[in-house]
Design an enzyme around this catalytic site. Structure first.
Site, PDB file in Angstrom:
ATOM      1  N   SER A   1     -21.135  -6.214  38.357  1.00 34.20           N
ATOM      2  CA  SER A   1     -20.997  -5.952  39.720  1.00 34.20           C
ATOM      3  C   SER A   1     -21.842  -4.954  40.080  1.00 34.20           C
ATOM      4  O   SER A   1     -22.680  -4.355  39.605  1.00 34.20           O
ATOM      5  CB  SER A   1     -19.443  -5.288  40.168  1.00 34.20           C
ATOM      6  OG  SER A   1     -18.644  -6.288  39.484  1.00 34.20           O
TER       7      SER A   1
HETATM    8  N1  SAH Z   1     -16.323  -5.714  36.405  1.00 31.12           N
HETATM    9  C1  SAH Z   1     -17.147  -6.456  35.963  1.00 31.12           C
HETATM   10  C2  SAH Z   1     -17.566  -7.806  36.781  1.00 31.12           C
HETATM   11  C3  SAH Z   1     -17.171  -8.797  35.677  1.00 31.12           C
HETATM   12  S1  SAH Z   1     -17.489 -10.548  36.678  1.00 31.12           S
HETATM   13  C4  SAH Z   1     -18.639  -5.817  35.423  1.00 31.12           C
HETATM   14  O1  SAH Z   1     -18.748  -4.951  36.176  1.00 31.12           O
HETATM   15  O2  SAH Z   1     -19.241  -6.332  34.555  1.00 31.12           O
HETATM   16  C5  SAH Z   1     -15.599 -11.179  36.396  1.00 31.12           C
HETATM   17  C6  SAH Z   1     -15.265 -11.172  35.062  1.00 31.12           C
HETATM   18  O3  SAH Z   1     -14.253 -11.816  35.213  1.00 31.12           O
HETATM   19  C7  SAH Z   1     -16.242 -12.183  34.155  1.00 31.12           C
HETATM   20  O4  SAH Z   1     -16.611 -11.529  33.230  1.00 31.12           O
HETATM   21  C8  SAH Z   1     -15.075 -13.333  33.834  1.00 31.12           C
HETATM   22  O5  SAH Z   1     -15.098 -13.975  32.649  1.00 31.12           O
HETATM   23  C9  SAH Z   1     -13.816 -12.905  33.985  1.00 31.12           C
HETATM   24  N2  SAH Z   1     -12.569 -13.538  34.551  1.00 31.12           N
HETATM   25  C10 SAH Z   1     -12.589 -14.619  35.284  1.00 31.12           C
HETATM   26  N3  SAH Z   1     -11.332 -15.121  35.241  1.00 31.12           N
HETATM   27  C11 SAH Z   1     -10.447 -14.613  34.323  1.00 31.12           C
HETATM   28  C12 SAH Z   1      -9.060 -14.224  33.973  1.00 31.12           C
HETATM   29  N4  SAH Z   1      -8.461 -15.410  34.593  1.00 31.12           N
HETATM   30  N5  SAH Z   1      -8.701 -13.457  33.050  1.00 31.12           N
HETATM   31  C13 SAH Z   1      -9.750 -12.590  32.590  1.00 31.12           C
HETATM   32  N6  SAH Z   1     -10.892 -12.551  33.048  1.00 31.12           N
HETATM   33  C14 SAH Z   1     -11.510 -13.423  33.722  1.00 31.12           C
END
Ligand code: SAH
Length: 189
Positions: free
Chosen positions: A41
């Protein structure tokens, strides 16, 4: 915004959460690819969401969407304990190693579907969701403590709003819209 959050944003080297070609763009205030079609993010948004959640050292926090672990580090710094769920195993394992190397010992990494929360360790004082479902998952509201808060983006793929949810009682919540946002989708298996 709380000065402590801004100080932490400045102190945390985002390049530690990136690999390969993305690494040299770490200082760019925008999302960047972390593989598997996912993104780290935007730093200013991570700080904003952390601030909005009002986390303190008494809180047990559930995070959905570990990704790179960057947001997790903010939560671990301000909370007593963080339980973070990621559906992609490789991302979870890499994030866990990074956070361990940074010296955090208050994080539990879980590989699974965060849309269902993690009932075993509920209730949570705070919930942070970093991928967008179409609607607020009822199980997350259920696992939030009365008086607790959740920051979550939700809506259509093309239009999502970031909201602050407060659990007022066992069967009622209040919602405050914070921002229009674009997150990767929360995928439910
Ligand atoms: N906060 C993170 C952003 C990650 S993007 C950072 O700063 O790096 C969102 C993440 O949510 C992705 O890695 C994706 O694989 C995960 N995601 C999507 N659906 C999900 C679910 N149902 N359960 C757990 N993780 C999930």
């Amino acid at each position: 915004m709380d000065k402590a959050v801004i100080d932490f944003l400045r102190s945390l080297d985002r390049s530690l959460f990136l690999e390969g070609p993305s690494k040299r763009f770490a200082d760019y205030d925008g999302p960047l690819p972390i593989g598997f079609n996912q993104t780290i993010s935007q730093p200013s948004l991570v700080a904003y969401m952390t601030d909005a959640l009002e986390v303190d050292k008494t809180h047990k926090v559930l995070e959905i969407g570990t990704g790179s672990g960057y947001q997790t580090a903010f939560l671990a710094h301000f909370a007593k304990e963080v339980i973070t769920i990621e559906r992609i195993k490789e991302l979870s394992v890499t994030a866990q190693e990074r956070l361990h190397d940074l010296g955090y010992h208050n994080i539990t990494n879980i590989i699974g579907d965060g849309a269902k929360g993690w009932a075993e360790l509920a209730p949570y004082d705070r919930i942070m969701v970093t991928a967008a479902p179409a609607e607020i998952p009822p199980l997350l509201v259920e696992q939030l403590r009365v008086g607790g808060k959740m920051v979550i983006p939700y809506g259509e793929r093309t239009y999502q709003q970031l909201v602050l949810v407060k659990k007022v009682s066992d069967d009622s919540i209040s919602k405050t819209k914070l921002l229009d946002v674009a997150f990767v989708p929360l995928i439910s298996d």
